[in-house]
Design a protein around this motif. Structure first.
Motif, PDB file in Angstrom:
ATOM      1  N   ASP A 149      12.411  15.686  14.975  1.00 49.47           N
ATOM      2  CA  ASP A 149      12.961  16.357  16.155  1.00 49.47           C
ATOM      3  C   ASP A 149      13.017  15.418  17.355  1.00 49.47           C
ATOM      4  OD1 ASP A 149      10.244  16.139  16.457  1.00 49.47           O
ATOM      5  OD2 ASP A 149       9.948  18.149  17.283  1.00 49.47           O
ATOM      6  N   ILE A 150      13.292  14.142  17.097  1.00 50.80           N
ATOM      7  CA  ILE A 150      13.268  13.137  18.150  1.00 50.80           C
ATOM      8  C   ILE A 150      14.253  13.455  19.275  1.00 50.80           C
ATOM      9  CG2 ILE A 150      14.963  11.596  17.070  1.00 50.80           C
ATOM     10  CD1 ILE A 150      13.179   9.237  18.045  1.00 50.80           C
ATOM     11  N   ASN A 210      18.052   5.807  10.605  1.00 50.44           N
ATOM     12  CA  ASN A 210      17.609   6.790   9.620  1.00 50.44           C
ATOM     13  C   ASN A 210      16.096   6.949   9.622  1.00 50.44           C
ATOM     14  OD1 ASN A 210      20.252   7.283   8.772  1.00 50.44           O
ATOM     15  ND2 ASN A 210      20.198   5.622   7.269  1.00 50.44           N
ATOM     16  N   TRP A 211      15.397   5.817   9.756  1.00 48.53           N
ATOM     17  CA  TRP A 211      13.944   5.888   9.795  1.00 48.53           C
ATOM     18  C   TRP A 211      13.456   6.622  11.045  1.00 48.53           C
ATOM     19  CZ3 TRP A 211      10.484   5.943   6.326  1.00 48.53           C
ATOM     20  CH2 TRP A 211      10.557   5.147   5.189  1.00 48.53           C
ATOM     21  N   LEU A 212      14.124   6.452  12.174  1.00 48.25           N
ATOM     22  CA  LEU A 212      13.726   7.157  13.394  1.00 48.25           C
ATOM     23  C   LEU A 212      13.718   8.668  13.158  1.00 48.25           C
ATOM     24  CD1 LEU A 212      15.525   5.328  16.359  1.00 48.25           C
ATOM     25  CD2 LEU A 212      13.060   5.489  15.961  1.00 48.25           C
ATOM     26  N   VAL A 213      14.782   9.152  12.531  1.00 49.26           N
ATOM     27  CA  VAL A 213      14.887  10.596  12.283  1.00 49.26           C
ATOM     28  C   VAL A 213      13.917  11.037  11.195  1.00 49.26           C
ATOM     29  CG1 VAL A 213      16.447  12.437  11.555  1.00 49.26           C
ATOM     30  CG2 VAL A 213      17.291  10.608  13.040  1.00 49.26           C
ATOM     31  N   ASP A 248       0.845  -1.181   0.000  1.00 51.71           N
ATOM     32  CA  ASP A 248       0.000   0.000   0.000  1.00 51.71           C
ATOM     33  C   ASP A 248       0.886   1.239   0.000  1.00 51.71           C
ATOM     34  OD1 ASP A 248      -1.759   2.085   0.533  1.00 51.71           O
ATOM     35  OD2 ASP A 248      -3.026   0.868   1.845  1.00 51.71           O
ATOM     36  N   THR A 249       0.826   2.012  -1.058  1.00 55.04           N
ATOM     37  CA  THR A 249       1.703   3.179  -1.181  1.00 55.04           C
ATOM     38  C   THR A 249       1.363   4.273  -0.176  1.00 55.04           C
ATOM     39  OG1 THR A 249       0.229   4.076  -2.901  1.00 55.04           O
ATOM     40  CG2 THR A 249       2.132   2.770  -3.633  1.00 55.04           C
ATOM     41  N   ALA A 250       0.271   4.116   0.584  1.00 51.47           N
ATOM     42  CA  ALA A 250      -0.080   5.124   1.576  1.00 51.47           C
ATOM     43  C   ALA A 250       0.864   5.078   2.778  1.00 51.47           C
ATOM     44  CB  ALA A 250      -1.525   4.912   2.043  1.00 51.47           C
ATOM     45  N   PHE A 251       1.599   3.973   2.918  1.00 48.50           N
ATOM     46  CA  PHE A 251       2.490   3.833   4.060  1.00 48.50           C
ATOM     47  C   PHE A 251       3.887   3.457   3.581  1.00 48.50           C
ATOM     48  CE2 PHE A 251      -1.782   2.626   5.406  1.00 48.50           C
ATOM     49  CZ  PHE A 251      -1.992   3.529   6.442  1.00 48.50           C
ATOM     50  N   PRO A 252       4.920   3.970   4.265  1.00 44.70           N
ATOM     51  CA  PRO A 252       6.288   3.633   3.869  1.00 44.70           C
ATOM     52  C   PRO A 252       6.631   2.180   4.170  1.00 44.70           C
ATOM     53  CG  PRO A 252       6.289   4.919   5.891  1.00 44.70           C
ATOM     54  CD  PRO A 252       4.874   4.922   5.391  1.00 44.70           C
ATOM     55  N   GLN A 253       7.589   1.649   3.457  1.00 50.67           N
ATOM     56  CA  GLN A 253       8.019   0.274   3.629  1.00 50.67           C
ATOM     57  C   GLN A 253       9.472   0.242   4.068  1.00 50.67           C
ATOM     58  OE1 GLN A 253       7.601  -2.183   0.178  1.00 50.67           O
ATOM     59  NE2 GLN A 253       8.451  -4.012   1.130  1.00 50.67           N
ATOM     60  N   GLY A 254       9.795  -0.618   5.015  1.00 53.66           N
ATOM     61  CA  GLY A 254      11.175  -0.753   5.455  1.00 53.66           C
ATOM     62  C   GLY A 254      11.256  -1.345   6.848  1.00 53.66           C
ATOM     63  N   HIS A 290      16.379  -3.507  21.886  1.00 54.90           N
ATOM     64  CA  HIS A 290      17.835  -3.323  21.948  1.00 54.90           C
ATOM     65  C   HIS A 290      18.326  -2.492  20.768  1.00 54.90           C
ATOM     66  CE1 HIS A 290      18.561  -7.083  24.685  1.00 54.90           C
ATOM     67  NE2 HIS A 290      18.041  -6.052  25.337  1.00 54.90           N
ATOM     68  N   ASP A 291      17.792  -2.778  19.583  1.00 45.33           N
ATOM     69  CA  ASP A 291      18.202  -2.041  18.379  1.00 45.33           C
ATOM     70  C   ASP A 291      17.842  -0.563  18.493  1.00 45.33           C
ATOM     71  OD1 ASP A 291      19.239  -4.324  17.252  1.00 45.33           O
ATOM     72  OD2 ASP A 291      17.499  -4.720  15.972  1.00 45.33           O
ATOM     73  N   ILE A 292      16.595  -0.293  18.885  1.00 46.57           N
ATOM     74  CA  ILE A 292      16.151   1.106  18.974  1.00 46.57           C
ATOM     75  C   ILE A 292      16.968   1.865  20.016  1.00 46.57           C
ATOM     76  CG2 ILE A 292      14.214   2.635  19.498  1.00 46.57           C
ATOM     77  CD1 ILE A 292      14.009   1.062  16.837  1.00 46.57           C
ATOM     78  N   GLU A 293      17.252   1.236  21.135  1.00 46.09           N
ATOM     79  CA  GLU A 293      18.059   1.885  22.168  1.00 46.09           C
ATOM     80  C   GLU A 293      19.454   2.219  21.627  1.00 46.09           C
ATOM     81  OE1 GLU A 293      19.516   1.219  26.808  1.00 46.09           O
ATOM     82  OE2 GLU A 293      18.523  -0.411  25.707  1.00 46.09           O
ATOM     83  N   SER A 294      20.051   1.289  20.876  1.00 47.19           N
ATOM     84  CA  SER A 294      21.385   1.541  20.323  1.00 47.19           C
ATOM     85  C   SER A 294      21.352   2.658  19.276  1.00 47.19           C
ATOM     86  CB  SER A 294      21.963   0.256  19.718  1.00 47.19           C
ATOM     87  OG  SER A 294      21.240  -0.143  18.561  1.00 47.19           O
TER      88      SER A 294
END
Length: 355
Positions: free
Chosen positions: A206-207, A198-201, A187-193, A222-226
């Motif tokens: 302004d995270i 990079n996606w967090l930013v 569905d092109t309405a939502f990004p894929q990945g 663990h990944d998000i924290e790193s």
């Protein structure tokens, strides 16, 4: 009247049950008549007592509804070999009664307040969405004006828990920003990945100026924290749930009793003695203490089975164990010999007390 005002355990009825996705159900618990309201801190969990075919079993589940309502909403995902979660999906019917212990858990938006900026980023994957959903609904209902970036990762739109509700919140509230990232998106309405630094930013530009609340599978957290540390995020503004089984994306906080547990290499047999209940049995050195207590019929509640809820607290009066979690235990209790049975392995002959 508020629930748990006179007792730590109450009986509630399943008032409604429905499928969120093909392998996930939500259900609402309440009193009959519906004169009880439920006061808890958004992000907390409750422990359910369920009459399984063989015994009364306890498991803890995050609340996804908001406080001060007359219904509690929980969500459960089917897990291969998950006896309790699958029992709820297949056997729990509307009208059935369950025992419910009072809410608990330090991961909540009352004890973990947003920073002075009043901007938050909620990050979740799979069923990790349940506690942060409660936080978002609480802030929106209280007209707090907190700006919410809601980042959620799922396999696809059909597997996104609360998909319609999330979109409704996104349309209704100017301060709620849904950032749905799908792995297998057509569905092109939502990004894929896959969610990375990079996606967090990209999803929350302004995270670095926000307070982050995180819940999901252990590896994901663990990944998000790193990633946040790599971005030089101020980790004093970071809060995460510390349960959630890896990979299973279960909506409960159990580390499923069927899930393999790494144990110390057994080098012999040890004795486990619980004098108050006349229980004495043999166990493998390095095995979990909770297994022996349950095998001996000792009335200990093991709700989360991951060292978080504190329901299996007991006192080792003789012998020694190795503990991987002391969550909910005070320094004084630890000094006195209290341990969490689900997170303690037996080193030598032990004597145990539940008092």
């Amino acid at each position: 009247m508020y629930a748990w005002s006179e007792s730590d355990s109450i009986s509630l009825v399943c008032l409604k049950k429905w499928y969120e996705t093909e392998d996930t159900v939500s259900f609402e618990l309440g009193s009959v008549p519906q004169d009880l309201k439920f006061n808890f801190k958004p992000g907390q969990f409750i422990t359910l007592g369920l009459h399984m075919p063989e015994k009364l079993d306890y498991r803890a589940y995050s609340i996804s509804s908001r406080p001060d309502e007359n219904r509690l909403k929980l969500t459960v995902k089917r897990v291969e070999g998950g006896l309790v979660s699958n029992f709820i999906i297949d056997e729990l019917d509307e009208g059935d009664e369950v025992s419910v212990l009072k809410p608990a858990g330090g991961f909540n938006c009352i004890d973990c307040l947003p920073s002075n900026t009043n901007k938050v980023t909620l990050v979740s994957a799979g069923c990790g969405i349940t506690p942060v959903m409660a936080m978002a609904k609480y802030w929106l209902a209280s007209d707090s004006k907190i700006e919410i970036d809601f980042i959620h990762m799922a396999r696809d739109k059909r597997q996104t828990i609360y998909f319609e509700e999330l979109n409704q919140l996104n349309e209704e509230f100017d301060n709620f920003h849904l950032k749905l990232l799908l792995k297998d998106n057509q569905d092109t309405a939502f990004p894929q990945g896959r969610l990375d630094k990079n996606w967090l930013v990209t999803l929350s530009p302004d995270i670095l100026d926000r307070t982050v609340y995180l819940c999901g599978p252990i590896g994901f957290m663990h990944d998000i924290e790193s990633y946040l540390k790599e971005l030089e995020f101020n980790m004093s503004n970071f809060y995460q749930e510390s349960f959630t089984p890896a990979e299973s994306l279960s909506c409960d906080i159990e580390n499923n009793e069927e899930q393999a547990t790494e144990q110390n290499a057994a080098s012999g047999s040890v004795n486990v003695f619980v004098p108050a209940f006349g229980v004495e049995l043999e166990a493998e050195q390095g095995s979990p203490l909770i297994d022996s207590l349950e095998k001996g019929g000792v009335p200990v509640i093991a709700a989360c089975r991951s060292g978080i809820c504190g329901s299996c607290k007991c006192k080792v009066t003789k012998g020694s164990v190795t503990s991987t979690s002391t969550e909910t235990l005070t320094d004084e209790e630890i000094e006195q010999g209290y341990v969490l049975a689900c997170s303690s392995t037996i080193n030598a002959d032990v004597e145990v007390s539940l008092n």
